[in-house]
Design a protein around this motif. Structure first.
Motif, PDB file in Angstrom:
ATOM      1  N   LEU A   1     -15.886  -1.733  -6.559  1.00  0.00           N
ATOM      2  CA  LEU A   1     -14.623  -1.748  -5.826  1.00  0.00           C
ATOM      3  C   LEU A   1     -14.676  -0.855  -4.593  1.00  0.00           C
ATOM      4  O   LEU A   1     -14.266  -1.248  -3.507  1.00  0.00           O
ATOM      5  CB  LEU A   1     -13.488  -1.323  -6.773  1.00  0.00           C
ATOM      6  CG  LEU A   1     -12.113  -1.013  -6.181  1.00  0.00           C
ATOM      7  CD1 LEU A   1     -11.578  -2.173  -5.376  1.00  0.00           C
ATOM      8  CD2 LEU A   1     -11.130  -0.696  -7.309  1.00  0.00           C
ATOM      9  N   ILE A  57      -1.005  11.065 -10.185  1.00  0.00           N
ATOM     10  CA  ILE A  57      -2.112  12.010 -10.136  1.00  0.00           C
ATOM     11  C   ILE A  57      -1.666  13.466 -10.001  1.00  0.00           C
ATOM     12  O   ILE A  57      -2.312  14.368 -10.505  1.00  0.00           O
ATOM     13  CB  ILE A  57      -3.110  11.599  -9.022  1.00  0.00           C
ATOM     14  CG1 ILE A  57      -4.509  12.073  -9.362  1.00  0.00           C
ATOM     15  CG2 ILE A  57      -2.714  12.101  -7.682  1.00  0.00           C
ATOM     16  CD1 ILE A  57      -5.275  11.102 -10.191  1.00  0.00           C
ATOM     17  N   PHE A 103       0.822  -1.217   0.000  1.00  0.00           N
ATOM     18  CA  PHE A 103       0.000   0.000   0.000  1.00  0.00           C
ATOM     19  C   PHE A 103       0.856   1.266   0.000  1.00  0.00           C
ATOM     20  O   PHE A 103       0.447   2.282  -0.538  1.00  0.00           O
ATOM     21  CB  PHE A 103      -1.067  -0.011   1.114  1.00  0.00           C
ATOM     22  CG  PHE A 103      -0.602   0.089   2.541  1.00  0.00           C
ATOM     23  CD1 PHE A 103       0.001   1.231   3.020  1.00  0.00           C
ATOM     24  CD2 PHE A 103      -0.824  -0.965   3.417  1.00  0.00           C
ATOM     25  CE1 PHE A 103       0.394   1.330   4.349  1.00  0.00           C
ATOM     26  CE2 PHE A 103      -0.434  -0.888   4.753  1.00  0.00           C
ATOM     27  CZ  PHE A 103       0.185   0.275   5.213  1.00  0.00           C
ATOM     28  N   SER A 155     -12.428  -4.834  -8.334  1.00  0.00           N
ATOM     29  CA  SER A 155     -11.082  -4.483  -8.808  1.00  0.00           C
ATOM     30  C   SER A 155     -10.755  -5.219 -10.101  1.00  0.00           C
ATOM     31  O   SER A 155     -10.038  -4.696 -10.950  1.00  0.00           O
ATOM     32  CB  SER A 155     -10.036  -4.765  -7.733  1.00  0.00           C
ATOM     33  OG  SER A 155      -9.745  -6.147  -7.654  1.00  0.00           O
ATOM     34  N   GLY A 211       3.522   3.814   4.689  1.00  0.00           N
ATOM     35  CA  GLY A 211       2.362   4.499   4.120  1.00  0.00           C
ATOM     36  C   GLY A 211       2.863   5.722   3.375  1.00  0.00           C
ATOM     37  O   GLY A 211       3.965   6.214   3.647  1.00  0.00           O
ATOM     38  N   TRP A 212       2.045   6.232   2.425  1.00  0.00           N
ATOM     39  CA  TRP A 212       2.565   7.324   1.601  1.00  0.00           C
ATOM     40  C   TRP A 212       2.689   8.615   2.417  1.00  0.00           C
ATOM     41  O   TRP A 212       3.276   9.588   1.967  1.00  0.00           O
ATOM     42  CB  TRP A 212       1.682   7.556   0.373  1.00  0.00           C
ATOM     43  CG  TRP A 212       0.463   8.383   0.628  1.00  0.00           C
ATOM     44  CD1 TRP A 212      -0.719   7.941   1.119  1.00  0.00           C
ATOM     45  CD2 TRP A 212       0.312   9.792   0.422  1.00  0.00           C
ATOM     46  NE1 TRP A 212      -1.598   8.978   1.231  1.00  0.00           N
ATOM     47  CE2 TRP A 212      -0.995  10.127   0.804  1.00  0.00           C
ATOM     48  CE3 TRP A 212       1.146  10.798  -0.073  1.00  0.00           C
ATOM     49  CZ2 TRP A 212      -1.488  11.437   0.743  1.00  0.00           C
ATOM     50  CZ3 TRP A 212       0.652  12.088  -0.135  1.00  0.00           C
ATOM     51  CH2 TRP A 212      -0.643  12.398   0.268  1.00  0.00           C
ATOM     52  N   ARG A 224      -8.154   1.074   7.985  1.00  0.00           N
ATOM     53  CA  ARG A 224      -7.348   1.015   6.759  1.00  0.00           C
ATOM     54  C   ARG A 224      -5.979   0.423   7.069  1.00  0.00           C
ATOM     55  O   ARG A 224      -5.587   0.315   8.218  1.00  0.00           O
ATOM     56  CB  ARG A 224      -7.213   2.409   6.153  1.00  0.00           C
ATOM     57  CG  ARG A 224      -6.324   3.337   6.946  1.00  0.00           C
ATOM     58  CD  ARG A 224      -6.366   4.747   6.412  1.00  0.00           C
ATOM     59  NE  ARG A 224      -5.539   4.925   5.227  1.00  0.00           N
ATOM     60  CZ  ARG A 224      -5.045   6.099   4.839  1.00  0.00           C
ATOM     61  NH1 ARG A 224      -5.328   7.205   5.535  1.00  0.00           N
ATOM     62  NH2 ARG A 224      -4.317   6.223   3.750  1.00  0.00           N
TER      63      ARG A 224
END
Ligand code: HEM
Ligand SMILES: [Cu+2]
Lengths: 97, 547
Positions: free
Chosen positions: B442, B91, B79, B476, B147-148, B456
């Motif tokens: 999804l 993005i 993730f 998905s 995580g980002w 999450r």
């Protein structure tokens, strides 16, 4: 870029540059000294004021903004204003935590 | 608007090089904004597909409770990589770098951007950043698992390769800043005679507002990243509480960039919507000035709300209610846009071609994303759903359903202009449909699971979530299959599609006045602008300009 701008550049002598540099050094040592003194709630205010004066010197003299076209000043003002707003909002957390 | 700008069938920019080389070097060393846009397009599309595959892998793991295909540690890396790739490589640069580069100069009647070489440099900085991120995956130590969002203190303590992907994000930031700089200068200096600010197409306005955020906000993340790296390498105690630092300061700095960054993502998309709707409703845009100004307003108020990501972080109560209030105010300029778009379609003669269908899909998905954002923006409800699947569903709806959908809308709208070919409308309509169905399957269950309490970033879950998780995984497959299907028929059209005329949709902004694909310098003579940007009475005279 440089050629274009130098047309309306007022010449700044080396003397001024050295003076500004010395002033920056002086302010830096003040910052460091002040960090050791306990000023209570004024600590942050003093540190930020010194930083603001230093950036003003760098931006105006070293980066020539003082002698540049008005549009650059407008752009800079917008960025500076945004920064100010961000500071104020962050303080709502910092001061009341 | 464009009198005698070009005649059809001159050499296109594919056949003419800006340098002395031909073949691959004529691309790699080009300074043509259109070729650079296409190079960005290929690279960004590649990373998007990698991100999609990582997403599908995660969904496979979550198909059934317990360990399915990967262990917990690998899931953490999945993730993180998925998030980093989708955010920093897809993005954020997506619309400005590809379509901004290609169409911003054309839409203001210019031959190129203000600094063409800097433009090429930005591309290579992007590639360098992407390679650094990939390198970090391969190197021993293990792929980053923070995580980002790189939250402190874990990102200081994690033993995986954290510094290198951070450096990658730092480098990518420079690419973003330089692109922004280029676009602002281009808009100020390169507009054709008569192209006043209020005659500029709305995509230009949106990209211009975005460029300002890119320049002002990106340095904040740059500095923050440097501080984290210093802290990891030398133990400087800025953020880590164990060293006397303040972890909430990290969250402030991170979101001071990353909230405005969501406007870097969505503003250009809103610009594209404002192009597509008038073209397919054959009607001038309703409230042109309101839309133009609201872009700038969004860019500014976007700076005032970042701490709505931090309601549960332990920051002060005063800050919590102030940021919650401000968040609600930001919804206003976005509302202005939605209402104006709908008003534009009212009584228009709508032609539901694929780009328009993508936009309809956008309005639906983005509205769900926006409205659930209000649930997260109000203090009380956020406490309940914070860090659950509700958030995951929300940001996929705004980023993927919003900007991602418009990424596809933009490809379908401008494809004939960029490549001079038409794709099959029926296949494309199927594409929109498959995307929409897959998307809802999804992500919609994730709203429900989040509300039920599914957190999450977990690779496992309680049995009561099993059926909703399974539906989501099936979604998905539908979504990913549709995406590859779309890429497939577009590549087919690239080589085998029928030739496109200069104006297949009946658009009136400047790009539709020149041939498809455009010539190297776009315009033989710089046009004189007399019409309003969405004045469809021009269509009659345009018919006589070229066949
Ligand atoms: C077929 C496409 C996609 C699939 C199947 C997918 C699936 C997922 C899944 C399963 C998660 C992890 C949820 C969790 O365990 O917390 C996730 C996280 C995420 N996704 Fe996607 N996603 C897709 C496309 C996208 C796109 C297009 C974007 C951005 C525009 C995006 C941005 C993110 C981000 C930022 C995260 C959070 C990562 C983190 O927690 O650090 N995804 N996605
Ligand atoms: Cu936000």
């Amino acid at each position: 870029m440089h050629e274009e701008n130098s047309k309306h550049n007022h010449h700044i002598g080396y003397g001024t540059y050295v003076l500004v540099w010395l002033a920056l050094l002086a302010f830096t040592s003040i910052t460091v000294t002040v960090a050791g003194v306990s000023l209570g709630e004024y600590t942050l205010f003093v540190a930020l004021s010194i930083a603001a004066i230093k950036s003003a010197l760098v931006i105006n003299i070293f980066m020539h903004i003082k002698f540049d076209e008005k549009i650059f000043k407008v752009f800079l003002l917008i960025s500076g204003f945004t920064l100010l707003v961000i500071f104020i909002l962050t303080f709502f957390d910092f001061i009341y935590r | 608007m464009a009198n005698g700008t070009t005649t059809v069938n001159e050499k296109s920019f594919y056949q003419q090089s800006t340098n002395k080389y031909s073949g691959i070097l004529s691309w790699l060393l080009t300074t043509d904004h259109k070729r650079i846009g296409i190079m960005y397009g290929v690279t960004i599309l590649f990373f998007f597909l990698v991100g999609v595959i990582l997403g599908v892998l995660m969904r496979l793991e979550l198909m059934a409770p317990g360990k399915t295909i990967v262990d917990a540690q690998t899931y953490n890396s999945l993730f993180t990589l998925h998030g980093v790739i989708m955010i920093f490589l897809f993005i954020i640069p997506g619309l400005p770098a590809i379509f901004g580069n290609f169409f911003l100069p054309i839409q203001i009647g210019a031959r190129d951007v203000a600094f063409p070489r800097l433009n090429l440099l930005s591309y290579y900085i992007y590639v360098a950043g992407a390679l650094l991120a990939l390198l970090a995956v391969i190197l021993p130590g293990g792929a980053i698992d923070t995580g980002w969002t790189f939250y402190i203190p874990y990102s200081i303590r994690s033993n995986t390769n954290v510094s290198l992907p951070l450096l990658a994000a730092f480098v990518l930031g420079f690419s973003s800043i330089l692109t922004g700089l280029n676009f602002i200068t281009t808009v100020h200096r390169m507009r054709a005679p008569g192209m006043t600010f209020f005659k500029m197409p709305l995509f230009v306005w949106a990209t211009y507002a975005t460029a300002w955020i890119q320049i002002i906000a990106t340095p904040v993340i740059g500095i923050t990243i440097v501080l984290v790296i210093l802290e990891r390498l030398f133990g400087v105690g800025i953020f880590d509480p164990a060293l006397g630092g303040d972890p909430i300061l990290f969250q402030h700095l991170f979101w001071i960039y990353s909230h405005p960054a969501v406007y870097i993502m969505i503003l250009p998309a809103m610009g594209v919507v404002s192009e597509i709707i008038p073209t397919f409703a054959r009607r001038t845009i309703f409230g042109y000035k309101a839309i133009a100004i609201s872009s700038l307003a969004i860019a500014f108020v976007g700076y005032l709300v970042w701490a709505h990501h931090m309601f549960t972080s332990g920051m002060s109560d005063t800050a919590r209610w102030i940021f919650s209030l401000l968040t609600f105010i930001v919804a206003l300029p976005s509302g202005v846009k939605i209402f104006n778009w709908v008003a534009t379609m009212y009584k228009g003669s709508i032609d539901p071609k694929p780009p328009f269908l993508w936009v309809m899909s956008f309005i639906f998905l983005f509205s769900i994303g926006g409205l659930t954002g209000l649930v997260l923006g109000s203090l009380a409800t956020d406490i309940h759903v914070h860090d659950t699947y509700f958030v995951v569903a929300h940001f996929h709806f705004v980023m993927f359903g919003g900007t991602g959908t418009i990424f596809f809308a933009a490809i379908h709208y401008w494809f004939p202009k960029m490549f001079g070919r038409l794709y099959n409308d029926k296949l494309a309509t199927l594409g929109v449909l498959g995307f929409f169905i897959g998307f809802m399957l999804l992500y919609f269950p994730k709203f429900i699971m989040g509300y039920m309490g599914m957190p999450r970033r977990y690779y496992d879950y309680l049995p009561e979530f099993a059926s909703l998780q399974l539906i989501s995984t099936i979604g998905s497959w539908v979504l990913a299959a549709t995406i590859f299907f779309i890429v497939g028929y577009l590549i087919h059209a690239l080589f085998k599609g029928p030739k496109a005329g200069s104006n297949p949709w009946g658009g009136v902004t400047l790009e539709w006045h020149i041939q498809s694909p455009p010539t190297m310098e776009n315009f033989k003579e710089i046009p004189k602008i007399t019409h309003e940007p969405y004045d469809f009475s021009q269509l009659k005279e345009m018919k006589n300009e070229y066949s």
